[in-house]
Design a protein around this motif. Structure first.
Motif, PDB file in Angstrom:
ATOM      1  N   LEU A 100       5.932  -4.642  -0.669  1.00  0.00           N
ATOM      2  CA  LEU A 100       4.695  -3.684  -1.012  1.00  0.00           C
ATOM      3  C   LEU A 100       4.140  -3.149  -2.469  1.00  0.00           C
ATOM      4  O   LEU A 100       3.525  -3.546  -2.944  1.00  0.00           O
ATOM      5  CB  LEU A 100       4.520  -2.397  -0.493  1.00  0.00           C
ATOM      6  CG  LEU A 100       4.866  -2.774   1.246  1.00  0.00           C
ATOM      7  CD1 LEU A 100       5.494  -1.601   1.612  1.00  0.00           C
ATOM      8  CD2 LEU A 100       4.042  -3.377   2.217  1.00  0.00           C
ATOM      9  N   ASP A 103       3.855  -6.587  -4.342  1.00  0.00           N
ATOM     10  CA  ASP A 103       1.969  -7.581  -4.023  1.00  0.00           C
ATOM     11  C   ASP A 103       1.344  -6.085  -4.546  1.00  0.00           C
ATOM     12  O   ASP A 103       0.135  -6.813  -5.239  1.00  0.00           O
ATOM     13  CB  ASP A 103       2.283  -6.699  -2.794  1.00  0.00           C
ATOM     14  CG  ASP A 103       2.607  -7.888  -1.599  1.00  0.00           C
ATOM     15  OD1 ASP A 103       3.648  -8.705  -2.715  1.00  0.00           O
ATOM     16  OD2 ASP A 103       3.418  -7.573  -0.737  1.00  0.00           O
ATOM     17  N   ALA A 104       1.812  -5.006  -4.852  1.00  0.00           N
ATOM     18  CA  ALA A 104       0.457  -4.478  -5.849  1.00  0.00           C
ATOM     19  C   ALA A 104       0.314  -4.264  -7.446  1.00  0.00           C
ATOM     20  O   ALA A 104      -0.207  -3.177  -7.471  1.00  0.00           O
ATOM     21  CB  ALA A 104       0.359  -2.486  -4.884  1.00  0.00           C
ATOM     22  N   LYS A 106      -0.160  -4.880 -11.004  1.00  0.00           N
ATOM     23  CA  LYS A 106      -0.453  -5.821 -12.535  1.00  0.00           C
ATOM     24  C   LYS A 106       0.493  -5.975 -12.920  1.00  0.00           C
ATOM     25  O   LYS A 106       1.686  -5.968 -13.588  1.00  0.00           O
ATOM     26  CB  LYS A 106      -1.464  -4.539 -12.378  1.00  0.00           C
ATOM     27  CG  LYS A 106      -2.371  -4.090 -11.525  1.00  0.00           C
ATOM     28  CD  LYS A 106      -2.885  -4.333 -10.675  1.00  0.00           C
ATOM     29  CE  LYS A 106      -3.760  -3.483 -10.094  1.00  0.00           C
ATOM     30  NZ  LYS A 106      -4.979  -4.460  -8.640  1.00  0.00           N
ATOM     31  N   LEU A 122       3.914   3.661  -7.552  1.00  0.00           N
ATOM     32  CA  LEU A 122       2.568   3.065  -6.105  1.00  0.00           C
ATOM     33  C   LEU A 122       3.943   3.452  -5.022  1.00  0.00           C
ATOM     34  O   LEU A 122       3.212   3.169  -3.733  1.00  0.00           O
ATOM     35  CB  LEU A 122       3.453   1.759  -6.626  1.00  0.00           C
ATOM     36  CG  LEU A 122       2.202   0.655  -7.121  1.00  0.00           C
ATOM     37  CD1 LEU A 122       2.605  -0.208  -7.886  1.00  0.00           C
ATOM     38  CD2 LEU A 122       0.742   0.487  -7.151  1.00  0.00           C
ATOM     39  N   SER A 125       1.817   6.393  -2.619  1.00  0.00           N
ATOM     40  CA  SER A 125       0.451   5.548  -2.253  1.00  0.00           C
ATOM     41  C   SER A 125       0.833   6.102  -1.372  1.00  0.00           C
ATOM     42  O   SER A 125       1.451   5.681  -0.296  1.00  0.00           O
ATOM     43  CB  SER A 125       0.395   4.119  -2.932  1.00  0.00           C
ATOM     44  OG  SER A 125       1.058   3.628  -2.117  1.00  0.00           O
ATOM     45  N   ASP A 127      -0.584   4.360   1.665  1.00  0.00           N
ATOM     46  CA  ASP A 127      -0.340   3.188   2.579  1.00  0.00           C
ATOM     47  C   ASP A 127       1.706   2.734   2.413  1.00  0.00           C
ATOM     48  O   ASP A 127       1.761   1.945   3.173  1.00  0.00           O
ATOM     49  CB  ASP A 127      -0.815   2.304   1.569  1.00  0.00           C
ATOM     50  CG  ASP A 127      -0.748   0.426   2.774  1.00  0.00           C
ATOM     51  OD1 ASP A 127      -0.747   0.315   3.928  1.00  0.00           O
ATOM     52  OD2 ASP A 127      -0.524  -0.008   2.127  1.00  0.00           O
ATOM     53  N   ILE A 128       1.881   2.066   1.001  1.00  0.00           N
ATOM     54  CA  ILE A 128       3.125   2.303   1.175  1.00  0.00           C
ATOM     55  C   ILE A 128       4.486   3.057   1.350  1.00  0.00           C
ATOM     56  O   ILE A 128       5.262   2.820   1.847  1.00  0.00           O
ATOM     57  CB  ILE A 128       3.672   1.867  -1.050  1.00  0.00           C
ATOM     58  CG1 ILE A 128       2.591   0.473  -0.888  1.00  0.00           C
ATOM     59  CG2 ILE A 128       4.818   1.360  -0.634  1.00  0.00           C
ATOM     60  CD1 ILE A 128       2.871   0.299  -2.124  1.00  0.00           C
ATOM     61  N   ARG A 168       6.117  -5.861   4.831  1.00  0.00           N
ATOM     62  CA  ARG A 168       5.133  -6.669   4.545  1.00  0.00           C
ATOM     63  C   ARG A 168       4.134  -7.594   5.546  1.00  0.00           C
ATOM     64  O   ARG A 168       3.111  -7.899   5.899  1.00  0.00           O
ATOM     65  CB  ARG A 168       5.551  -7.882   4.075  1.00  0.00           C
ATOM     66  CG  ARG A 168       6.146  -7.500   2.311  1.00  0.00           C
ATOM     67  CD  ARG A 168       7.192  -8.695   1.678  1.00  0.00           C
ATOM     68  NE  ARG A 168       5.199  -9.774   1.572  1.00  0.00           N
ATOM     69  CZ  ARG A 168       5.678 -10.930   1.972  1.00  0.00           C
ATOM     70  NH1 ARG A 168       6.310 -11.246   2.662  1.00  0.00           N
ATOM     71  NH2 ARG A 168       4.282 -11.641   1.207  1.00  0.00           N
TER      72      ARG A 168
END
Length: 384
Positions: A100, A103-104, A106, A122, A125, A127-128, A168
């Motif tokens: 995860l 995937d996020a 940059k 991250l 966060s 969501d993760i 995932r």
């Protein structure tokens, strides 16, 4: 969730053909097991599905669309490797969250100082963090989240590897002999956990193994392979009861199916030694036959009286059952000398009865339990 279609898929490494004309369709929500001996092409096929190994020839389609040019990320697959492939310097939490986080990521997050700060940010966060905790709860890993892989047992590491794949929420799960490094007790436990997981998520699972117990207990369908060639595709019980050929008959089942070369005439079956008995059932019209029967279908009679005369040559006591290996003998005491792959006929009997080596005995069976094969081709011959 895609339907996978293989059209004459081949894979070669130089002049070495590993997979030859693989044709199959795997439907949404199935648990398909690729079963076969080591080196038959199972793992190579799994890597081609994931996009880690290119296809030499043929087509692989997801829902009708050719995927040869798709990168692994686009295919939406989760891959569980045989060796776990956990990051030793990361905690269990970081290992699970890693897909995860990536995937996020940059491009500029890869800068040396920014990298560690970005990863920590991250992982925190909502969501993760929420998805990581949720999958850890499902696989009972909450109390190990701050540990590193070196401090975990084999079963715990395997669950972390599964959690990392599941977090995932992919459309397709690929598992490459994930239980081969575990002991017998853990393998049994993990078989149940993976089967329960499949029922819960309802996604497609493709599972590679050479262990026929795993295949029979977990699969909705089994694809049996040998030397890169598909031998049979069917439900587990159908493969066990009606093997397509002698390879499947011997590979699936423990102990394996008995295969005895015989001839027949007017309903009477004869073995090479001269032993003969009446067979009350249909016999295929072929010049050279193999008489096939599962060991548990044979009725062992220590006192004799059955149609097949034999002599005990091996006894394996397993507690709940006993496996007896017999040599077939004719009326004049001549032993059989032309059995396929070994010279014993195996019978599985319940309990642990008193049986000694060299005891005379006999074997009986129901005609409906016999599977006939063409000795020259090895193919099963259906009977009416």
């Amino acid at each position: 969730m895609p339907k996978l279609t293989f059209n004459n898929v081949c894979k070669s490494f130089g002049d070495n053909r590993v997979i030859d004309s693989f044709n199959a369709t795997i439907y949404d929500g199935e648990f398909v097991v690729l079963l076969g001996p080591s080196g038959c092409g199972k793992s190579t096929l799994l890597r081609m599905i994931a996009g880690l190994t290119p296809i030499t020839a043929g087509e692989l389609r997801f829902d009708g669309e050719v995927v040869h040019s798709w990168e692994p990320r686009r295919r939406g697959v989760a891959f569980v490797f045989q060796t776990y492939a956990l990051y030793p310097h990361m905690t269990v939490r970081a290992n699970i969250a890693f897909p995860l986080v990536m995937d996020a990521f940059k491009k500029w997050y890869h800068l040396p100082i920014v990298n560690s700060i970005a990863r920590r940010h991250l992982m925190k966060s909502p969501d993760i963090a929420g998805r990581t905790e949720n999958i850890a709860h499902q696989l009972e890993l909450e109390k190990f989240m701050e540990r590193r892989p070196a401090s975990l047992s084999g079963g715990q590491r395997q669950r972390v590897a599964l959690a990392r794949a599941l977090v995932r929420d992919p459309s397709l799960y690929l598992l490459d002999e994930p239980l081969s490094n575990l002991d017998a007790k853990l393998r049994s436990q993990m078989r149940a956990e993976i089967s329960a997981l499949h029922r819960k998520v309802g996604k497609t699972f493709i599972y590679v193994t050479h262990d026929q117990v795993e295949a029979l207990t977990m699969a909705t369908r089994i694809i049996v392979m040998n030397n890169g060639v598909v031998q049979q595709i069917d439900a587990p019980q159908a493969i066990y009861d009606e093997p397509a050929n002698t390879f499947v008959a011997r590979f699936v089942g423990a102990p394996p199916m008995n295969l005895v070369p015989v001839s027949h005439q007017a309903g009477r079956v004869t073995v090479a030694s001269g032993l003969a008995w009446d067979h009350d059932g249909g016999v295929p019209d072929a010049p050279r036959l193999l008489f096939g029967i599962r060991p548990e279908k044979l009725q062992f009679r220590a006192a004799g009286g059955g149609p097949i005369s034999a002599q005990v040559a091996m006894v394996e006591r397993l507690g709940a059952e006993t496996i007896v290996g017999c040599r077939l003998i004719s009326g004049n005491g001549t032993c059989t000398s032309r059995l396929l792959e070994h010279d014993l006929v195996l019978a599985t009997i319940p309990g642990s009865p008193k049986i000694d080596i060299d005891d005379r005995c006999s074997l009986d069976y129901r005609a409906a339990d016999v599977v006939w094969f063409d000795e020259s081709t090895g193919a099963r011959i259906p009977t009416r």
